[in-house]
Scaffold this active site. Structure first.
Site, PDB file in Angstrom:
ATOM      1  N   ARG A  69       0.808  -1.225   0.000  1.00 33.00           N
ATOM      2  CA  ARG A  69       0.000   0.000   0.000  1.00 33.00           C
ATOM      3  C   ARG A  69       0.841   1.276   0.000  1.00 33.00           C
ATOM      4  NH1 ARG A  69      -2.802   0.841   5.952  1.00 33.00           N
ATOM      5  NH2 ARG A  69      -0.957   0.490   7.225  1.00 33.00           N
ATOM      6  N   HIS A 121      -8.863  -3.420   1.401  1.00 31.87           N
ATOM      7  CA  HIS A 121      -9.308  -2.849   2.686  1.00 31.87           C
ATOM      8  C   HIS A 121     -10.260  -1.675   2.415  1.00 31.87           C
ATOM      9  CE1 HIS A 121      -8.972  -0.817   6.541  1.00 31.87           C
ATOM     10  NE2 HIS A 121      -7.948  -1.542   6.980  1.00 31.87           N
ATOM     11  N   GLU A 225     -13.822  -5.425   4.410  1.00 31.56           N
ATOM     12  CA  GLU A 225     -12.611  -5.762   3.666  1.00 31.56           C
ATOM     13  C   GLU A 225     -12.686  -7.193   3.126  1.00 31.56           C
ATOM     14  OE1 GLU A 225      -9.289  -4.991   6.343  1.00 31.56           O
ATOM     15  OE2 GLU A 225     -10.540  -3.571   7.443  1.00 31.56           O
TER      16      GLU A 225
HETATM   17  C1  BG6 Z   1      -7.942  -2.989   9.940  1.00 32.54           C
HETATM   18  C2  BG6 Z   1      -7.352  -3.717  11.102  1.00 32.54           C
HETATM   19  O1  BG6 Z   1      -8.004  -3.834   8.841  1.00 32.54           O
HETATM   20  O2  BG6 Z   1      -7.127  -1.861   9.616  1.00 32.54           O
HETATM   21  C3  BG6 Z   1      -7.264  -2.749  12.265  1.00 32.54           C
HETATM   22  O3  BG6 Z   1      -8.127  -4.867  11.411  1.00 32.54           O
HETATM   23  C4  BG6 Z   1      -6.485  -1.505  11.885  1.00 32.54           C
HETATM   24  O4  BG6 Z   1      -6.677  -3.406  13.366  1.00 32.54           O
HETATM   25  C5  BG6 Z   1      -7.090  -0.905  10.641  1.00 32.54           C
HETATM   26  O5  BG6 Z   1      -6.514  -0.583  12.949  1.00 32.54           O
HETATM   27  C6  BG6 Z   1      -6.369   0.337  10.123  1.00 32.54           C
HETATM   28  O6  BG6 Z   1      -5.018   0.119   9.960  1.00 32.54           O
HETATM   29  P1  BG6 Z   1      -4.065   1.284   9.510  1.00 32.54           P
HETATM   30  O7  BG6 Z   1      -2.677   0.732   9.526  1.00 32.54           O
HETATM   31  O8  BG6 Z   1      -4.487   1.672   8.116  1.00 32.54           O
HETATM   32  O9  BG6 Z   1      -4.263   2.409  10.478  1.00 32.54           O
END
Ligand code: BG6
Length: 250
Positions: A69, A121, A225
């Site tokens: 990403r 995601h 997701e």
């Molecule tokens: C989700 C996770 O997919 O992504 C969470 O299950 C996490 O635990 C969230 O907090 C966001 O992650 P990031 O790294 O984008 O802040």
């Protein structure tokens, strides 16, 4: 880059092959992107569709959710409402129209088996998180990451969001539907090649710790997701290819 078709428009960044917008004409945005996202190299865009690979979540000494990403992807093709980007053995394909199609392909070009986790995601824009419900995950086992990673089982009721929610549903191929009464719409998320679904909303306290999210924006977003994570991680034989697809429609 912008993609514009008679039915919808979308935007994709080459950092992370990150889709940040898909809006069918005449509709509110379907994909949420934070007004405070930094859009700087090395930091994942907050919102849109981060591509999580090759691991999901934290890993000691390594970037959260893997390197895909925040890597710069190469544009392979851009034509008539479609885009294809690549990053070494990964390919990401997008098609933009009345439905949003996304496909993440992983090819194992090594001589050894390759084990990885992956997720598209996707952050969905919703009118009011308090009124939202998600169907498709009934009677499914999940890991509750907001409750010490305890293993639980959803009952026959739809998922509702009333607190920090970070739930990893396993062994589920079902389509999910986000029902959003505040905006009088339903978002349908169909998938193939995916055995996990993650539902995430940071709610109030966690949002305050996230500098790239406005403190009120948790009210208007929900991540559902499409993934293969934890016990659903994929092991690919040498030379083999795996595809995970998502189709989003209103
Ligand atoms: C989700 C996770 O997919 O992504 C969470 O299950 C996490 O635990 C969230 O907090 C966001 O992650 P990031 O790294 O984008 O802040």
């Amino acid at each position: 880059m912008q993609i514009s078709t008679p039915d919808a428009e979308a935007e994709i960044y080459t950092q992370g092959a990150h889709l940040t917008r898909w809006t069918p004409r005449g509709q509110r945005p379907v994909i949420f992107t934070s007004s405070r996202s930094l859009f700087v190299p090395g930091k994942a865009i907050r919102g849109g569709v981060p591509i999580i690979y090759p691991w999901f979540g934290p890993r000691e000494g390594q970037p959260m959710h893997g390197f895909a990403r925040t890597s710069e992807w190469k544009v392979e093709n851009l034509a008539a409402g479609t885009a294809e980007l690549s990053l070494s053995q990964l390919r990401f394909r997008v098609s933009v129209g009345l439905t949003l199609g996304m496909e993440l392909e992983v090819h194992n070009d090594s001589n050894e088996p390759l084990t990885f986790e992956e997720a598209l995601h996707t952050y969905f824009a919703v009118g009011d998180i308090h009124q939202v419900s998600v169907t498709g995950l009934e009677n499914t086992a999940y890991i509750d990451k907001a409750d010490g990673c305890r293993e639980k089982r959803r009952d026959s009721a739809p998922v509702r969001i009333a607190k920090e929610t970070d739930e990893v549903y396993l062994n589920t191929r079902a389509a999910c539907v986000i029902d959003d009464p505040a905006w009088s719409r339903r978002i349908t998320i169909e998938k193939t090649g995916s055995e996990s679904t993650v539902v995430w909303n940071p709610w109030i306290e966690k949002s305050k710790t996230m500098s790239d999210l406005d403190p009120e924006e948790w009210r208007g977003m929900l991540c559902v997701e499409t993934a293969n994570v934890a016990s659903n991680a994929i092991t690919l034989a040498a030379g083999a290819t795996h595809k995970m697809t998502v189709r989003v429609s209103l």
